[in-house]
Design a protein around this motif. Sequence first.
Motif, PDB file in Angstrom:
ATOM      1  N   ARG A 280       4.401  12.096  -2.542  1.00  0.00           N
ATOM      2  CA  ARG A 280       4.533  11.793  -3.964  1.00  0.00           C
ATOM      3  C   ARG A 280       3.712  10.567  -4.348  1.00  0.00           C
ATOM      4  NH1 ARG A 280       9.927  13.093  -7.164  1.00  0.00           N
ATOM      5  NH2 ARG A 280       9.598  14.825  -5.739  1.00  0.00           N
ATOM      6  N   TYR A 281       3.591   9.638  -3.417  1.00  0.00           N
ATOM      7  CA  TYR A 281       2.853   8.393  -3.670  1.00  0.00           C
ATOM      8  C   TYR A 281       1.820   8.196  -2.556  1.00  0.00           C
ATOM      9  CZ  TYR A 281       7.195   7.612  -6.311  1.00  0.00           C
ATOM     10  OH  TYR A 281       8.287   7.724  -7.145  1.00  0.00           O
ATOM     11  N   PRO A 282       0.755   8.980  -2.571  1.00  0.00           N
ATOM     12  CA  PRO A 282      -0.235   8.865  -1.502  1.00  0.00           C
ATOM     13  C   PRO A 282      -1.013   7.547  -1.602  1.00  0.00           C
ATOM     14  CG  PRO A 282      -1.023  10.343  -3.219  1.00  0.00           C
ATOM     15  CD  PRO A 282       0.400  10.011  -3.569  1.00  0.00           C
ATOM     16  N   LYS A 283      -1.587   7.154  -0.475  1.00  0.00           N
ATOM     17  CA  LYS A 283      -2.468   5.992  -0.481  1.00  0.00           C
ATOM     18  C   LYS A 283      -3.685   6.268  -1.363  1.00  0.00           C
ATOM     19  CE  LYS A 283      -1.636   4.006   4.124  1.00  0.00           C
ATOM     20  NZ  LYS A 283      -2.277   3.712   5.425  1.00  0.00           N
ATOM     21  N   THR A 284      -4.144   5.220  -2.020  1.00  0.00           N
ATOM     22  CA  THR A 284      -5.374   5.315  -2.801  1.00  0.00           C
ATOM     23  C   THR A 284      -6.520   4.777  -1.959  1.00  0.00           C
ATOM     24  OG1 THR A 284      -4.156   4.999  -4.863  1.00  0.00           O
ATOM     25  CG2 THR A 284      -6.546   4.635  -4.916  1.00  0.00           C
ATOM     26  N   PRO A 285      -7.568   5.556  -1.720  1.00  0.00           N
ATOM     27  CA  PRO A 285      -8.678   5.064  -0.892  1.00  0.00           C
ATOM     28  C   PRO A 285      -9.228   3.743  -1.415  1.00  0.00           C
ATOM     29  CG  PRO A 285      -8.922   7.415  -1.318  1.00  0.00           C
ATOM     30  CD  PRO A 285      -7.780   6.938  -2.175  1.00  0.00           C
ATOM     31  N   GLY A 286      -9.432   2.811  -0.508  1.00  0.00           N
ATOM     32  CA  GLY A 286     -10.004   1.518  -0.866  1.00  0.00           C
ATOM     33  C   GLY A 286      -9.001   0.485  -1.337  1.00  0.00           C
ATOM     34  N   VAL A 287      -7.752   0.880  -1.560  1.00  0.00           N
ATOM     35  CA  VAL A 287      -6.721  -0.054  -2.004  1.00  0.00           C
ATOM     36  C   VAL A 287      -6.065  -0.688  -0.773  1.00  0.00           C
ATOM     37  CG1 VAL A 287      -4.521  -0.308  -3.214  1.00  0.00           C
ATOM     38  CG2 VAL A 287      -6.314   1.153  -4.158  1.00  0.00           C
TER      39      VAL A 287
END
Length: 560
Positions: A280-287
Amino acid sequence: MGTDRLETGKAEKTVYDVAVLGSGFAGSMLGAILARGGAKVLLLDAKSHPKFAIGESTIPNMLVTLRTMALRYDVPELMTLSTFTGCQKIISAAHGQKIHFGFMNHQDGQPQDPRQLTMFNFPKLLLHPAAHMLRQDTDAYLYNVAVKYGCTTRTGFHADDIDFDDSGVTISSERGEQFRARYVVDASGYRSPLAAKFGLREDPCRFKHHSRAIWNHMLGVPRTDDAIRHAKADTPPVPWYDGTVHHLFDHGWFWVIAFDNHPSSRNPLCSVGLTLDHRRYPKTPGVMPEEDFWRHVHRFPDVARQFAGSRPVREWVATDRLQYSSSRTVGDRWVLLAHAAAFIDPLFSRGLHNTCEAVNVLAWRILRAVRDGDFSAERFADVDSRQQALFDGNDKLVNAAYQSFSSHELWSAVFRIWAWGSNAGTFRSLEAFRRWRKDGDDAHLMDLENVENPGLHWSDHEGYSELFNHMVEQCDAYEAGKVTGQEAADALYDHLERAPFVPRHWGWTERDLRFINPTLGRVSKTMWWAATKAPDDVRRLMLGFLRESSRELVRGRRVL
């Protein structure tokens, strides 16, 4: 116990009875017990103490297991870990106290609704405060206890290969060092060498629950009671910050585990973290992890106040999916212990408790195997079934809880079913401990192992098992959109009301009661109910706990 020697040229090489990979909480505790029992033990670790670790929150059932092991295996130092006072006075003044489980539900962009609060307080008249353990200190303490009882230690050792033959195990390092043992315990955690060697990790992981995590230790975390103020009628009877605080939201939660919440503490740190469903809350690339953490904090105004001005003292740690599982945890001459085998989620603080249970059922079997020389997998089959059941039971519980977070009515029912089962399991463990201490008959302790549902806190009660399974079914139905949260909650409260084994007057069946606080008046009414109306098994558990508590109070002590 005897130790063999191998001749290598002109030199003799020690053959240890047991080699333990990992000198953390599990490995050092088991090593101390085995060495105290006469085994020749080698503790191997890639790192040296003090080591940063999380898994800091204890629960009453764990404290009973620690007390049991302290006497069962004659390692009195384990008694120190069973109370906040012991940790604080004997290990270091760096621990926090835990006198409750506290939960606040939050919705995006909205102030925290005081109707959506739940808390369970430990009965302070009867129980010592549990501890928020600063793990670098408790683990180092256990490591030193293991050394005291005769464990040989080797740090900076990176296990590169583990070879098995008919007579034992050879453990080799990346630098060519070798040690020889008759049996090996892998307590090294997620990067288990044995799990890799035998291809034990299940892919995909079998657990239903999914979450990822971000965590750190921080300075300057505001006290929850100062950051989130409610009217007097909405304020719990004990401070939020004096226990483990859980900020819940749809399929996720933040933890606040304070080490600075008691006047005796000299530790200004607070453990903070976030776990959330990665689907539901995947990692955001680069964050980066820190940015990811604060992004979720600022979704909720009162959670933002909880962490306002706090500063990290370490690099942030972030994971992908936390859950991993193993197809088996024992084999000929080896065992995966605790987090080397599997992990679920820190919700409900079951990690350390499950570790203590696993050590308790494993230790006497290893000592028996050392005596008679039989290290076959069959001898340890019950350890495998016990560990797997503990993982599977916790998976069902945590998954149901996450599913319920978006409906406070449903969550409040899940909260009660979990909390009463945990209490009953504690009473049951105390009953076995009390009987064993009285007559020395190990059958009382074996009764704790030989149960129908070893994955549940209250593991021998068919009615509670049915209630637990009903909870899982209702939460699954809510997640699938087949019922509303209100409908699922109504079904579970109806079950609680009908269940003769759920005590009255304590608060388990009072759905509008937010703070379950076992005052003397409530405990007295509940015990009268137990004496006059409870089923025989519940009467025995509860009145036995009351008798033990009364004796300890007369002596000026608490039962735990």
